[in-house]
Design a protein around this motif. Sequence first.
Motif, PDB file in Angstrom:
ATOM      1  N   ILE A 150     -10.391 -12.000   5.853  1.00 46.45           N
ATOM      2  CA  ILE A 150     -10.130 -12.570   7.177  1.00 46.45           C
ATOM      3  C   ILE A 150      -8.899 -11.934   7.814  1.00 46.45           C
ATOM      4  O   ILE A 150      -8.909 -11.568   8.995  1.00 46.45           O
ATOM      5  CB  ILE A 150     -10.006 -14.107   7.095  1.00 46.45           C
ATOM      6  N   LEU A 151      -7.838 -11.751   7.043  1.00 38.45           N
ATOM      7  CA  LEU A 151      -6.639 -11.111   7.589  1.00 38.45           C
ATOM      8  C   LEU A 151      -6.901  -9.632   7.874  1.00 38.45           C
ATOM      9  O   LEU A 151      -6.414  -9.088   8.865  1.00 38.45           O
ATOM     10  CB  LEU A 151      -5.465 -11.283   6.625  1.00 38.45           C
ATOM     11  N   GLY A 152      -7.683  -8.988   7.020  1.00 40.01           N
ATOM     12  CA  GLY A 152      -8.054  -7.590   7.258  1.00 40.01           C
ATOM     13  C   GLY A 152      -8.878  -7.429   8.523  1.00 40.01           C
ATOM     14  O   GLY A 152      -8.711  -6.457   9.267  1.00 40.01           O
TER      15      GLY A 152
ATOM     16  N   ALA B 187      -8.134 -14.984  -2.935  1.00 38.96           N
ATOM     17  CA  ALA B 187      -7.486 -13.741  -2.496  1.00 38.96           C
ATOM     18  C   ALA B 187      -8.449 -12.901  -1.671  1.00 38.96           C
ATOM     19  O   ALA B 187      -8.047 -12.283  -0.679  1.00 38.96           O
ATOM     20  CB  ALA B 187      -6.992 -12.952  -3.707  1.00 38.96           C
ATOM     21  N   LEU B 188      -9.708 -12.877  -2.054  1.00 35.62           N
ATOM     22  CA  LEU B 188     -10.701 -12.114  -1.296  1.00 35.62           C
ATOM     23  C   LEU B 188     -10.930 -12.726   0.079  1.00 35.62           C
ATOM     24  O   LEU B 188     -11.102 -11.996   1.068  1.00 35.62           O
ATOM     25  CB  LEU B 188     -12.005 -12.038  -2.084  1.00 35.62           C
TER      26      LEU B 188
ATOM     27  N   ALA C 188       4.006  -5.524   8.916  1.00 29.81           N
ATOM     28  CA  ALA C 188       4.040  -6.756   8.124  1.00 29.81           C
ATOM     29  C   ALA C 188       2.661  -7.074   7.556  1.00 29.81           C
ATOM     30  O   ALA C 188       2.520  -7.401   6.363  1.00 29.81           O
ATOM     31  CB  ALA C 188       4.555  -7.909   8.969  1.00 29.81           C
ATOM     32  N   ILE C 189       1.637  -6.951   8.384  1.00 30.82           N
ATOM     33  CA  ILE C 189       0.278  -7.248   7.915  1.00 30.82           C
ATOM     34  C   ILE C 189      -0.167  -6.212   6.894  1.00 30.82           C
ATOM     35  O   ILE C 189      -0.803  -6.558   5.890  1.00 30.82           O
ATOM     36  CB  ILE C 189      -0.705  -7.333   9.103  1.00 30.82           C
ATOM     37  N   GLU C 190       0.146  -4.948   7.131  1.00 31.43           N
ATOM     38  CA  GLU C 190      -0.218  -3.909   6.159  1.00 31.43           C
ATOM     39  C   GLU C 190       0.386  -4.197   4.789  1.00 31.43           C
ATOM     40  O   GLU C 190      -0.304  -4.142   3.769  1.00 31.43           O
ATOM     41  CB  GLU C 190       0.249  -2.533   6.650  1.00 31.43           C
TER      42      GLU C 190
END
Length: 153
Positions: A57-59, A51-52, A11-13
């Motif tokens: 942060i999610l990355g 978006a960045l 899901a995160i990918e």
Amino acid sequence: MEVAYKTMNKAIEYFLVFIFSLLVLDVIWQVVSRYLIGQSSSFTEEFARFALIWLAILGAAYLNGQRAHLSMDYLLRKLSPEALKKRLKIIEILMLLFALIVMVIGGGNLVYLTFILGQQSPAMGISLGFIYSIVPISGLIIIFYSIYNITRP
């Protein structure tokens, strides 16, 4: 737990690829509108920034779950396998505490205050609370990954 871990990873990918695709399209539109149309869109710079933020942060949370985050492991590689396992569990506990205190509690307070104060982005007009919400969300993801890494053999 393994199924939840794999599902979370996928899901995160997919979400990271989606955000990156939107970022690329946004920057392409910015260039096209500036040089071909002669007038740049007002929202593109702000959207690219947001978006960045989400991507970074999610990355970082995703990489934490893969144990691929930046670390200095020279001394860890010198430890025996038993001592290494113990040290990795201590590191996971410290990361869990950091994610809980700083990202979930602190980030949650930031999101709450931003919504209460009604702060909005200038060009897009959306609440900055939505932008900042990635901090506690990523904190919860890091906590999930830390618990997974602590409990796995």
